[in-house]
Design a protein around this motif. Structure first.
Motif, mmCIF file in Angstrom:
data_model
loop_
_atom_site.group_PDB
_atom_site.id
_atom_site.type_symbol
_atom_site.label_atom_id
_atom_site.label_comp_id
_atom_site.label_asym_id
_atom_site.label_seq_id
_atom_site.Cartn_x
_atom_site.Cartn_y
_atom_site.Cartn_z
ATOM 1 N N GLN A 97 -25.505 40.864 1.519
ATOM 2 C CA GLN A 97 -24.699 40.496 0.347
ATOM 3 C C GLN A 97 -24.805 41.605 -0.704
ATOM 4 N N GLU A 147 -20.471 37.567 11.063
ATOM 5 C CA GLU A 147 -20.639 36.765 9.850
ATOM 6 C C GLU A 147 -20.688 37.665 8.610
ATOM 7 N N HIS A 158 -18.356 37.823 5.145
ATOM 8 C CA HIS A 158 -18.877 37.842 3.773
ATOM 9 C C HIS A 158 -18.348 39.047 2.997
ATOM 10 N N ARG A 203 -29.594 22.667 9.816
ATOM 11 C CA ARG A 203 -28.646 22.657 8.686
ATOM 12 C C ARG A 203 -29.387 22.379 7.376
ATOM 13 N N GLU A 227 -29.801 24.974 4.215
ATOM 14 C CA GLU A 227 -29.416 24.638 2.831
ATOM 15 C C GLU A 227 -30.532 24.999 1.858
ATOM 16 N N LYS A 251 -30.688 28.625 1.207
ATOM 17 C CA LYS A 251 -29.432 29.204 0.696
ATOM 18 C C LYS A 251 -28.662 29.965 1.769
ATOM 19 N N LEU A 252 -28.767 29.479 2.997
ATOM 20 C CA LEU A 252 -27.971 30.036 4.098
ATOM 21 C C LEU A 252 -26.872 29.020 4.402
ATOM 22 N N ASP A 253 -25.683 29.506 4.683
ATOM 23 C CA ASP A 253 -24.565 28.619 5.007
ATOM 24 C C ASP A 253 -24.943 27.708 6.196
ATOM 25 N N ALA A 306 -23.221 25.822 8.020
ATOM 26 C CA ALA A 306 -22.283 25.966 9.135
ATOM 27 C C ALA A 306 -22.666 27.172 9.995
ATOM 28 N N PHE A 307 -23.146 28.234 9.319
ATOM 29 C CA PHE A 307 -23.578 29.404 10.088
ATOM 30 C C PHE A 307 -24.830 29.082 10.896
#
Lengths: 127, 127
Positions: free
Chosen positions: A50, A100, A104, B77, B81, B84-86, B88-89
């Motif tokens: 990022q 991925e 981003h 999942r 969260e 702070k990682l997506d 869905a990824f």
């Protein structure tokens, strides 16, 4: 799985099955621990990419760097071989992650330029 | 990337560019470190799933375990969260790994049974 029939009931079989189930739980515990570690490392990796994306967009640095990517793949394949992991899988894994990161970086570039451009696979960097 | 033109030459710009390049190298160093760690954890994870595959084939344990898989996905999942990682990824990542495990387990099952069976996605376990 072998012939679709259950093994004959018996004490020795039951003990063996119980031991197998215990071993399975043990291995699954390790898999869960490793998965938690993997997710946290991936989260950290995306924090880095990022920043790379923001840096490149801000400083007008070339977004793609094929030489860097080739070096990364060669290195990961080498590390995989040493760790007894299929090097082809390591390369597939890196490409999966890159996909991925690309998503981003595209979002970052769109924000920075205010454009709705659609940079292709080679227009974005993998960090 | 912004307008396709290079920034005007000048000391201030040069210094800023040099700092950006240094920062890029720094971040790439972190990415390389994290990638090495990821490859080694993946190698260890495949050692575990290899054992799970052998165990199940040997003990005639049910190869598929949808409940286990659902638990793994929900847990990853949740961990994503928090990190702070997506999420869905994280799920996509687990499915990517599962694809490789499936390939390995299929090979083990074929060896154990001596058959050239082609178990589908749900016929094999993800550990």
């Amino acid at each position: 799985m072998s012939e679709g029939t259950a093994p004959p009931a018996g004490d020795a079989t039951s003990v063996a099955d119980e031991q197998a189930r215990e071993r399975l739980l043990y291995l699954r515990g390790s898999i869960d621990n490793l998965d938690a570690a993997l997710v946290h490392l991936l989260a950290e990796r995306f924090k880095c990419t990022q920043q790379v994306g923001e840096l490149k967009a801000r400083h007008n640095l070339p977004p793609a760097d094929p030489a860097r990517e080739a070096t990364q793949i060669a290195r990961l394949r080498r590390l995989a071989e040493d760790a007894k992991l299929d090097p082809a899988f390591a390369e597939k894994f890196l490409n999966f992650i890159i996909g991925e990161v690309v998503r981003h970086h595209k979002a970052i570039a769109d924000q920075e330029t205010g454009r709705e451009g659609t940079p292709g696979r080679r227009d974005v960097t993998i960090g």
